[in-house]
Design a protein around this motif. Structure first.
Motif, PDB file in Angstrom:
ATOM      1  N   GLY A 218       0.630  -1.347  -0.090  1.00  0.00           N
ATOM      2  CA  GLY A 218      -0.073  -0.550   0.069  1.00  0.00           C
ATOM      3  C   GLY A 218       0.520   1.832   0.011  1.00  0.00           C
ATOM      4  N   THR A 219       2.083   1.278   0.921  1.00  0.00           N
ATOM      5  CA  THR A 219       3.104   2.501   1.296  1.00  0.00           C
ATOM      6  C   THR A 219       3.491   2.628  -0.328  1.00  0.00           C
ATOM      7  OG1 THR A 219       3.043   1.714   3.276  1.00  0.00           O
ATOM      8  CG2 THR A 219       4.432   3.906   2.016  1.00  0.00           C
ATOM      9  N   VAL A 220       3.967   1.781  -1.378  1.00  0.00           N
ATOM     10  CA  VAL A 220       4.700   2.024  -3.011  1.00  0.00           C
ATOM     11  C   VAL A 220       3.408   2.244  -3.083  1.00  0.00           C
ATOM     12  CG1 VAL A 220       5.625   1.074  -4.186  1.00  0.00           C
ATOM     13  CG2 VAL A 220       6.146  -0.307  -2.372  1.00  0.00           C
ATOM     14  N   PHE A 221       2.321   1.406  -3.066  1.00  0.00           N
ATOM     15  CA  PHE A 221       1.292   2.850  -4.733  1.00  0.00           C
ATOM     16  C   PHE A 221       0.444   3.464  -4.369  1.00  0.00           C
ATOM     17  CE2 PHE A 221       0.596  -1.660  -6.536  1.00  0.00           C
ATOM     18  CZ  PHE A 221       1.434  -2.106  -6.791  1.00  0.00           C
ATOM     19  N   SER A 222       1.116   4.448  -2.694  1.00  0.00           N
ATOM     20  CA  SER A 222       0.299   5.270  -2.274  1.00  0.00           C
ATOM     21  C   SER A 222       1.542   6.042  -3.162  1.00  0.00           C
ATOM     22  CB  SER A 222       0.682   5.244  -0.820  1.00  0.00           C
ATOM     23  OG  SER A 222       0.169   7.088  -0.434  1.00  0.00           O
ATOM     24  N   ALA A 223       2.696   5.616  -3.052  1.00  0.00           N
ATOM     25  CA  ALA A 223       3.608   6.721  -3.671  1.00  0.00           C
ATOM     26  C   ALA A 223       3.160   7.044  -5.693  1.00  0.00           C
ATOM     27  CB  ALA A 223       4.894   6.370  -3.592  1.00  0.00           C
ATOM     28  N   VAL A 224       2.990   5.515  -5.769  1.00  0.00           N
ATOM     29  CA  VAL A 224       2.501   5.644  -7.457  1.00  0.00           C
ATOM     30  C   VAL A 224       1.379   6.544  -7.088  1.00  0.00           C
ATOM     31  CG1 VAL A 224       2.039   4.453  -9.333  1.00  0.00           C
ATOM     32  CG2 VAL A 224       3.451   3.196  -7.487  1.00  0.00           C
ATOM     33  N   THR A 225       0.212   6.716  -6.421  1.00  0.00           N
ATOM     34  CA  THR A 225      -0.687   7.223  -7.001  1.00  0.00           C
ATOM     35  C   THR A 225      -0.728   8.280  -6.839  1.00  0.00           C
ATOM     36  OG1 THR A 225      -1.418   6.052  -5.167  1.00  0.00           O
ATOM     37  CG2 THR A 225      -2.200   4.826  -7.276  1.00  0.00           C
ATOM     38  N   VAL A 226       0.336   9.284  -6.433  1.00  0.00           N
ATOM     39  CA  VAL A 226       0.286  10.979  -5.098  1.00  0.00           C
ATOM     40  C   VAL A 226      -0.191  11.635  -6.061  1.00  0.00           C
ATOM     41  CG1 VAL A 226       2.240  10.885  -5.257  1.00  0.00           C
ATOM     42  CG2 VAL A 226       1.107  12.035  -3.862  1.00  0.00           C
ATOM     43  N   ASN A 227      -0.288  11.631  -7.282  1.00  0.00           N
ATOM     44  CA  ASN A 227      -0.100  12.958  -7.837  1.00  0.00           C
ATOM     45  C   ASN A 227      -1.443  12.154  -9.499  1.00  0.00           C
ATOM     46  OD1 ASN A 227       1.707  14.917  -7.136  1.00  0.00           O
ATOM     47  ND2 ASN A 227       3.040  13.371  -7.619  1.00  0.00           N
ATOM     48  N   VAL A 228      -2.231  11.230  -9.386  1.00  0.00           N
ATOM     49  CA  VAL A 228      -3.201  10.908  -9.958  1.00  0.00           C
ATOM     50  C   VAL A 228      -4.346  10.785  -9.948  1.00  0.00           C
ATOM     51  CG1 VAL A 228      -3.325   8.393 -11.070  1.00  0.00           C
ATOM     52  CG2 VAL A 228      -1.160   8.745 -10.523  1.00  0.00           C
ATOM     53  N   ARG A 229      -4.473  11.030 -11.050  1.00  0.00           N
ATOM     54  CA  ARG A 229      -6.046  11.593 -11.248  1.00  0.00           C
ATOM     55  C   ARG A 229      -6.939  10.507 -10.410  1.00  0.00           C
ATOM     56  NH1 ARG A 229      -4.574  13.057 -17.094  1.00  0.00           N
ATOM     57  NH2 ARG A 229      -5.912  11.147 -17.337  1.00  0.00           N
ATOM     58  N   LEU A 230      -8.590  10.504  -9.811  1.00  0.00           N
ATOM     59  CA  LEU A 230      -8.806   9.671  -8.776  1.00  0.00           C
ATOM     60  C   LEU A 230      -7.804   8.584  -8.132  1.00  0.00           C
ATOM     61  CD1 LEU A 230     -11.311   7.895 -12.671  1.00  0.00           C
ATOM     62  CD2 LEU A 230     -11.483   9.540 -10.006  1.00  0.00           C
ATOM     63  N   ARG A 231      -7.504   8.866  -7.267  1.00  0.00           N
ATOM     64  CA  ARG A 231      -6.656   8.595  -6.529  1.00  0.00           C
ATOM     65  C   ARG A 231      -6.904   7.971  -5.288  1.00  0.00           C
ATOM     66  NH1 ARG A 231      -4.273  12.679  -3.570  1.00  0.00           N
ATOM     67  NH2 ARG A 231      -5.420  12.478  -1.538  1.00  0.00           N
ATOM     68  N   GLU A 232      -8.110   7.862  -4.964  1.00  0.00           N
ATOM     69  CA  GLU A 232      -8.872   7.117  -3.994  1.00  0.00           C
ATOM     70  C   GLU A 232      -9.468   6.011  -4.088  1.00  0.00           C
ATOM     71  OE1 GLU A 232      -9.142  10.546  -3.971  1.00  0.00           O
ATOM     72  OE2 GLU A 232      -8.343  11.181  -2.712  1.00  0.00           O
ATOM     73  N   VAL A 233      -9.698   6.245  -5.772  1.00  0.00           N
ATOM     74  CA  VAL A 233     -10.707   4.415  -6.174  1.00  0.00           C
ATOM     75  C   VAL A 233      -9.410   4.015  -6.820  1.00  0.00           C
ATOM     76  CG1 VAL A 233     -12.205   3.126  -7.441  1.00  0.00           C
ATOM     77  CG2 VAL A 233     -11.992   5.362  -7.482  1.00  0.00           C
ATOM     78  N   MET A 234      -7.367   4.597  -7.257  1.00  0.00           N
ATOM     79  CA  MET A 234      -6.719   3.579  -7.960  1.00  0.00           C
ATOM     80  C   MET A 234      -6.164   2.598  -7.192  1.00  0.00           C
ATOM     81  SD  MET A 234      -6.321   3.578 -11.508  1.00  0.00           S
ATOM     82  CE  MET A 234      -5.652   5.827 -11.620  1.00  0.00           C
ATOM     83  N   LEU A 235      -5.868   3.439  -6.120  1.00  0.00           N
ATOM     84  CA  LEU A 235      -5.278   3.266  -4.870  1.00  0.00           C
ATOM     85  C   LEU A 235      -6.040   0.820  -4.313  1.00  0.00           C
ATOM     86  CD1 LEU A 235      -2.758   2.836  -3.092  1.00  0.00           C
ATOM     87  CD2 LEU A 235      -3.695   3.546  -0.994  1.00  0.00           C
ATOM     88  N   PRO A 236      -6.974   1.343  -4.052  1.00  0.00           N
ATOM     89  CA  PRO A 236      -8.010  -0.276  -3.519  1.00  0.00           C
ATOM     90  C   PRO A 236      -7.385  -1.413  -5.535  1.00  0.00           C
ATOM     91  CG  PRO A 236      -9.308   1.385  -3.971  1.00  0.00           C
ATOM     92  CD  PRO A 236      -8.357   2.068  -3.944  1.00  0.00           C
ATOM     93  N   VAL A 237      -7.953  -0.264  -6.043  1.00  0.00           N
ATOM     94  CA  VAL A 237      -7.668  -0.914  -7.688  1.00  0.00           C
ATOM     95  C   VAL A 237      -7.070  -2.485  -7.346  1.00  0.00           C
ATOM     96  CG1 VAL A 237      -7.770  -1.184 -10.098  1.00  0.00           C
ATOM     97  CG2 VAL A 237      -9.572  -0.512  -8.575  1.00  0.00           C
ATOM     98  N   LEU A 238      -5.453  -1.093  -7.146  1.00  0.00           N
ATOM     99  CA  LEU A 238      -3.800  -1.417  -7.805  1.00  0.00           C
ATOM    100  C   LEU A 238      -3.323  -2.953  -6.044  1.00  0.00           C
ATOM    101  CD1 LEU A 238      -2.288   1.665  -9.166  1.00  0.00           C
ATOM    102  CD2 LEU A 238      -2.862  -0.832 -10.245  1.00  0.00           C
ATOM    103  N   VAL A 239      -4.086  -2.081  -5.272  1.00  0.00           N
ATOM    104  CA  VAL A 239      -3.658  -3.145  -3.819  1.00  0.00           C
ATOM    105  C   VAL A 239      -4.516  -3.973  -3.885  1.00  0.00           C
ATOM    106  CG1 VAL A 239      -3.643  -3.113  -1.185  1.00  0.00           C
ATOM    107  CG2 VAL A 239      -2.068  -0.847  -2.539  1.00  0.00           C
ATOM    108  N   PHE A 240      -5.252  -4.530  -3.718  1.00  0.00           N
ATOM    109  CA  PHE A 240      -6.282  -5.306  -3.277  1.00  0.00           C
ATOM    110  C   PHE A 240      -5.884  -6.540  -4.018  1.00  0.00           C
ATOM    111  CE2 PHE A 240     -10.042  -2.672  -1.271  1.00  0.00           C
ATOM    112  CZ  PHE A 240      -8.925  -3.172   0.215  1.00  0.00           C
ATOM    113  N   PRO A 241      -5.861  -6.801  -5.581  1.00  0.00           N
ATOM    114  CA  PRO A 241      -5.854  -7.945  -6.498  1.00  0.00           C
ATOM    115  C   PRO A 241      -3.994  -8.153  -5.648  1.00  0.00           C
ATOM    116  CG  PRO A 241      -5.787  -5.931  -7.596  1.00  0.00           C
ATOM    117  CD  PRO A 241      -5.893  -6.039  -6.386  1.00  0.00           C
TER     118      PRO A 241
END
Lengths: 229, 225
Positions: B149-172
């Motif tokens: 989650g922390t790595v992907f939090s860094a990946v998505t920090v400047n990304v549109r729709l960040r709040e949705v992107m994180l769970p979509v990437l992290v959970f699988p």
């Protein structure tokens, strides 16, 4: 463009010929399976796409690592092409599965190790593509998606291994028939023929998608230049 | 040593900010309670079978609340461009990541321990049968989840729709860690012997090790580009 006109046709024609050959093997040449009957022929369109999807994420990971090492956007093109075409093949695998499972197992879906892993892989491909859509700057997009690909490829392997563990410890609703176990030799021929054809189709689509990605990026760059003026 | 000192300094900083602002604490805890409420509608909450799925329920609450926490981890640094300052500081990227992951783990563990008694009361689950093992499972499971989650939090920090992107990437990707944590937690709650489940401890340890190393090696590319 630097691409020669001649080489652009070689791969598609080969893919077309091999697909016709594979169709012949699957529908006319290979004998019908005894207990499952004609529906078993889905197998030849079901298992090879999954293997192609696995090849896609592995090649995609290789390209991603090369990008991180060289910062050369050409590798990013290969990576995105692999993942997007891999998604198509994984979708094919997931769609053909239920049509086979319904008559043979009596259900469309079961959360067995292979099905779960294929679905998780599908979600990973989708997540990667959604992430790319949300980043505009090419190098930022390439770096972020490269790191994600590496995580996903490693994750996919662990997901598969953990899933096997998970399901062997629980009673299964259906017997997950071991597809690889005891395959008659003509079936091997049809399977490998189908796989070879699909790999060439995969390579062909990756080429096209790669070129598209480059053109798209160049257009974006030009548009940005125009805006700057 | 220098590496660890920098990581600890960043972890302390993050935890201090959270202690003073309580920005995420209140939101995440209330969110966990809301999810616990919603579960009560999906099945008979007093039934015996609740116990058999208690581990799964609990970890769903934790992962949903966890995503809230992780979303803020790097987003917090975007105000006043402090992320740029952090990257420009002498601390290596890996240390920044490690500090953030440490802070997230400590914070999430606190949240989990606070939610646990509430869960026990609401769903009539005995959670204090084997606290030592439970704590070990919580630590290992939470670390695995926060590393990704922390790595992907860094990946998505400047990304549109960040709040949705994180769970979509992290959970699988975190599926194996969640499976292991669910299995072990249920075993502890139902008071069954742990010996046959030891393989899941190994899964958790291997998962944590592999992804910690991978993350520490790759996070530099995310932060610096």
């Amino acid at each position: 463009m630097t691409m020669k006109n001649g080489s652009g046709w070689l791969l598609p024609s080969l893919a077309g010929a091999m697909m016709i050959g594979a169709l012949y093997l699957v529908f006319l040449w290979v004998p019908t399976e005894r207990s499952m009957g004609i529906v078993q022929r889905i197998f030849y369109f079901h298992m090879p796409p999954f293997l192609v999807a696995v090849v896609a994420i592995l090649v995609g990971m290789g390209a991603a690592i090369r990008y991180l090492m060289t910062k050369d956007l050409r590798f990013d093109e290969v990576a995105v092409a692999c993942i997007e075409v891999g998604l198509v093949f994984d979708t094919m695998n997931l769609l053909t599965g239920p049509f086979w499972a319904r008559p043979v197992w009596g259900i469309w879906w079961t959360w067995d190790a292979r099905l779960t892993s294929a679905f998780v892989l599908w979600l990973m491909f989708v997540g990667y593509l959604i992430l790319r859509q949300a980043i505009d700057e090419p190098h930022m997009r390439a770096a972020a998606s490269a790191v994600v690909t590496v995580f996903q490829a490693v994750g996919a392997v662990i997901v598969y291994m953990a899933n096997r563990l998970w399901r062997t410890q629980h009673p299964q609703p259906v017997i997950a028939g071991g597809e690889g176990s005891g395959l008659a030799s003509p079936m091997w021929v049809a399977l490998l023929g189908s796989l070879a054809a699909m790999l060439v189709v995969f390579a062909c689509l990756v080429q096209v998608r790669r070129r598209l990605e480059r053109l798209r990026r160049e257009t974006e760059g030009l548009r940005r230049e125009v805006h700057a003026l | 040593m220098e590496y660890l000192r920098a990581a600890l300094a960043i972890a302390r900083k993050d935890l201090r900010i959270e202690r003073r602002s309580k920005e995420v604490t209140n939101a995440a805890f209330s969110f966990a309670l809301v999810v616990l409420l919603l579960f009560s509608f999906t099945f008979d909450p007093s039934g015996e079978e609740t116990r058999a799925m208690s581990g799964g329920l609990l970890w769903l609450v934790y992962s949903f609340a966890g995503v809230l926490v992780l979303n803020r981890s790097f987003a917090r640094e975007t105000a006043n461009d402090s992320l740029d300052a952090l990257v420009a500081s002498p601390a290596p990227g890996g240390a920044i990541f490690l500090g953030k992951a440490l802070a997230n783990t400590v914070f999430l563990l606190g949240l989990e321990l606070a939610t646990l008694p509430v869960f026990g009361v609401f769903y009539n689950v005995r959670w204090d049968l084997n606290l030592g093992w439970l704590l070990l499972v919580f630590v290992l499971g939470t670390w695995g989840f926060t590393v990704i989650g922390t790595v992907f939090s860094a990946v998505t920090v400047n990304v549109r729709l960040r709040e949705v992107m994180l769970p979509v990437l992290v959970f699988p990707i975190t599926v194996p860690a969640l499976m292991a944590a669910v299995q072990l937690t249920t075993t502890v709650f139902t008071g069954q012997p742990l010996a046959p489940e030891m393989v899941w401890i190994r899964v958790l340890v291997a998962f944590d090790l592999i992804f910690t190393l991978l993350a520490a090696a790759l996070v530099e590319f995310v932060l610096v580009g």
